[in-house]
Design an enzyme around this catalytic site. Structure first.
Site, PDB file in Angstrom:
ATOM      1  N   LYS A 223      -1.027  12.246   5.729  1.00 22.62           N
ATOM      2  CA  LYS A 223      -0.690  11.085   6.559  1.00 22.62           C
ATOM      3  C   LYS A 223       0.026  10.011   5.756  1.00 22.62           C
ATOM      4  CE  LYS A 223      -3.549   7.873   6.966  1.00 22.62           C
ATOM      5  NZ  LYS A 223      -3.858   6.537   6.375  1.00 22.62           N
TER       6      LYS A 223
ATOM      7  N   LYS B 111       0.838  -1.211   0.000  1.00 21.98           N
ATOM      8  CA  LYS B 111       0.000   0.000   0.000  1.00 21.98           C
ATOM      9  C   LYS B 111       0.872   1.261   0.000  1.00 21.98           C
ATOM     10  CE  LYS B 111      -3.671   2.558   0.107  1.00 21.98           C
ATOM     11  NZ  LYS B 111      -4.708   2.576   1.131  1.00 21.98           N
TER      12      LYS B 111
END
Length: 290
Positions: free
Chosen positions: A239, A170
């Site tokens: 983030k 990811k």
């Protein structure tokens, strides 16, 4: 199979809705309006993550940040307090390899099985049930929860046998997404600077080799004269970019494009766009402040 779903925001709510079509689902989210919406569709709303987890065969956690994951799993009235031994926890949050691996060890110590399963595809594919799951898990553990994952995803990719392997893939995905999103904003604003109609430019180039999912999905929102709905906030890329750069530093990877994109999203956040849709990153390429 009894399923618990913790975290029903922009991504989690449609995912939980898809699962509810086949399995009984208990939901928890600090925002009771979200759980009320699902309760109206047949889910059971719990007042805490611990209560939601009691009696579950599978617990899905879909929150935004490492801190939120730690709180959802191990905080007061967290999942840990109600988790049955032998149940499987699916970590679908994008929180980085270290965070996921630590959570996996702690959950396994409680007698749970763990699947590291961040997703890609965004809110649009969460709505249609066509996400891609990037899974890190023992193959037999993953097979045990495929009936749940198949309800939210059109593709499940086994990325490795360890909790954390899905997160690592990811991170690669988010490096590409952040760069593609920044490039889409830069390109469409470049079209404006050349005196072109960016809507026509988008229509011309979107079917060709220069296209990307980010250009196709975010481009129309970048060019909309209305404020776009928040499908994925700038803060998510702040983030995720920070997680990418932390992993790059740890591994010794050279990531200049990721660094540029991360700086761009950080600047957008500093200018008050953190809670805005991430398509608003195009403003960073405009000369006049917004």
């Amino acid at each position: 199979m009894k399923v618990t779903f913790v975290g029903v925001g922009a991504m989690g709510l449609p995912m939980a809705r898809h699962i509810l079509r086949r399995f009984p689902v208990t939901v928890f989210d600090p925002d009771s309006a979200r759980t009320a919406e699902l309760a109206a569709q047949g889910a059971t709303a719990a007042v805490s993550a611990a209560e939601a987890a009691r009696g579950a065969d599978v617990v899905v956690v879909m929150v935004a940040t490492p801190a939120q994951l730690d709180r959802a799993l191990f905080g007061d009235d967290g999942v840990h307090a109600g988790l049955p031994a032998g149940s499987t926890v699916i970590l679908m949050s994008s929180v980085g390899t270290d965070c996921a691996a630590d959570a996996g060890r702690r959950l396994e110590a409680l007698g749970a099985k763990v699947v590291d399963a961040p997703v890609t595809g965004g809110a649009s594919r969460a709505e249609t049930g066509e996400l891609t799951v990037l899974a890190g898990a023992a193959p037999d553990v993953l097979d045990g929860v495929r009936p749940v994952l198949n309800l939210v995803a059109s593709r499940i990719a086994l990325c490795g046998g360890r909790v954390g392997d899905g997160q690592a893939v990811k991170l690669v995905n988010q490096l590409l997404c952040s760069v593609h999103l920044a490039a889409a904003g830069e390109a469409l604003q470049f079209a404006r600077a050349l005196g072109l109609d960016p809507v026509q430019v988008l229509a011309a180039i979107e079917p060709g080799a220069a296209s990307s999912f980010m250009l196709s999905d975010r481009g129309p929102r970048m060019l909309s004269t209305d404020t776009p709905p928040v499908r994925s906030a700038v803060d998510i890329f702040v983030k995720d970019s920070s997680l990418v750069l932390a992993a790059a530093r740890k591994s010794g990877a050279v990531t200049p494009l990721a660094e540029q994109a991360a700086a761009l999203f950080a600047r957008a956040g500093d200018q008050g766009l953190g809670r805005h849709d991430d398509s608003s990153v195009i403003r960073m390429f405009q000369k006049e402040p917004h």
